[in-house]
Design a protein around this motif. Structure first.
Motif, short mmCIF file in Angstrom:
data_model
loop_
_atom_site.label_atom_id
_atom_site.label_comp_id
_atom_site.label_asym_id
_atom_site.label_seq_id
_atom_site.Cartn_x
_atom_site.Cartn_y
_atom_site.Cartn_z
N ARG A 10 0.82 -1.21 0.00
CA ARG A 10 0.00 0.00 0.00
C ARG A 10 0.85 1.26 0.00
O ARG A 10 0.39 2.32 -0.42
CB ARG A 10 -0.92 0.02 1.22
N TYR B 218 -7.92 -6.65 0.67
CA TYR B 218 -8.30 -5.39 1.29
C TYR B 218 -9.83 -5.27 1.29
O TYR B 218 -10.50 -5.74 0.37
CB TYR B 218 -7.71 -4.21 0.53
N GLN C 139 -12.80 -2.19 2.01
CA GLN C 139 -13.18 -0.83 2.36
C GLN C 139 -14.49 -0.91 3.14
O GLN C 139 -15.56 -1.18 2.58
CB GLN C 139 -13.33 0.02 1.09
N SER C 140 -14.39 -0.69 4.42
CA SER C 140 -15.51 -0.89 5.32
C SER C 140 -16.49 0.27 5.28
O SER C 140 -16.14 1.39 4.86
CB SER C 140 -15.00 -1.09 6.74
N ASN D 128 -13.00 3.11 6.83
CA ASN D 128 -11.62 2.62 6.92
C ASN D 128 -11.36 1.51 5.91
O ASN D 128 -12.28 0.81 5.48
CB ASN D 128 -11.34 2.08 8.33
N THR D 129 -10.09 1.40 5.51
CA THR D 129 -9.66 0.29 4.67
C THR D 129 -8.86 -0.68 5.51
O THR D 129 -7.87 -0.28 6.16
CB THR D 129 -8.80 0.78 3.49
N LYS E 182 -17.21 -5.73 6.06
CA LYS E 182 -17.67 -4.74 5.07
C LYS E 182 -18.36 -3.55 5.74
O LYS E 182 -18.95 -3.66 6.79
CB LYS E 182 -18.65 -5.41 4.08
#
Length: 243
Positions: A172, A206, A208-209, A213-214, A243
């Protein structure tokens, strides 16, 4: 033959000498079509057959069969004509298809290329040693990562979830991350790579919630009972919580 609905690909291609081969196993019932993939057993013969077919189709003499002890059959290189050039795709393109389709040949070739660039010898074990030393210098304990091949098919390969997350978090921070992220398959609406071998299933990637946040995750299940399809659905339900 057909297996239970939703059972997935349980077929194995046994590539006898090209162009023959045998397919054994099952594919799921209740689908109109189902595709499985396999590798070419004898790439050398396949390549030369392609050249011969091209020559016949275009009426071009590409090469002649040499006769034993007949040096006069060697071509006059001053009269050779360049037909075409084929350049390798860029590394990000190879990585894209490597991750999307799990092309194991790419993994083996990339590992050998690392060895070639470091020691001028395309050796799998030297390439694996380089990868392990690379990640050791970046904080991954040697015991957390054991690499035997480039494809991950050897049951002697070992990796911990901590090592996987460390590697993805390192990615990242790199300028090539956008291309790497794009190359990751989208599975269950998550950008993640799957891995499986007999009795083992894993996902890492990964998410992305909804909280903005990731998260980086790695999820491995070892020695599971039941079908691969059933354990996959159970793993998806756990990952859905992120998620």
């Amino acid at each position: 033959s057909s297996g239970p609905r939703g059972s997935g690909d349980r077929a194995i291609i046994y590539p006898d000498r090209w162009p023959g081969g045998t397919v054994r196993g099952t594919v799921p019932a209740g689908v109109s079509s189902f595709t499985i993939s396999g590798s070419i057993a004898d790439t050398r013969d396949y390549f030369f057959k392609g050249l011969k077919d091209y020559g016949v189709k275009n009426q071009v003499v590409l090469f002649r069969e040499a006769k034993a002890g007949a040096a006069q059959n060697a071509p006059d290189r001053t009269k050779l004509q360049l037909l075409t050039e084929w350049n390798s795709p860029l590394l990000d393109s190879m990585v894209y298809w490597f991750l999307q389709k799990s092309i194991n040949l790419y993994g083996e070739a990339l590992l050998k290329q690392l060895s070639l660039s470091k020691k001028n010898v395309a050796n799998t074990s030297d390439g694996a040693d380089f990868v392990q030393e690379y990640w050791k210098s970046r904080g991954i304990e040697p015991a957390a990562l054991r690499i035997i091949d480039g494809s991950g098919l050897s049951p002697q390969n070992r990796v911990t979830t901590t090592a996987l997350v460390t590697i993805l978090q390192y990615a990242r921070k790199q300028d090539w991350f956008p291309a790497f992220y794009e190359a990751l398959p989208t599975i269950n609406n998550l950008k993640m790579k799957s891995g499986s071998i007999s009795g083992v299933k894993g996902y890492t990637g990964y998410v992305q919630s909804s909280d903005g946040n990731t998260y980086t995750f790695a999820f491995l299940v070892n020695n599971f009972d039941g079908s691969s399809a059933s354990i996959t659905q159970k793993m998806f339900r756990v990952l859905d919580v992120l998620k």
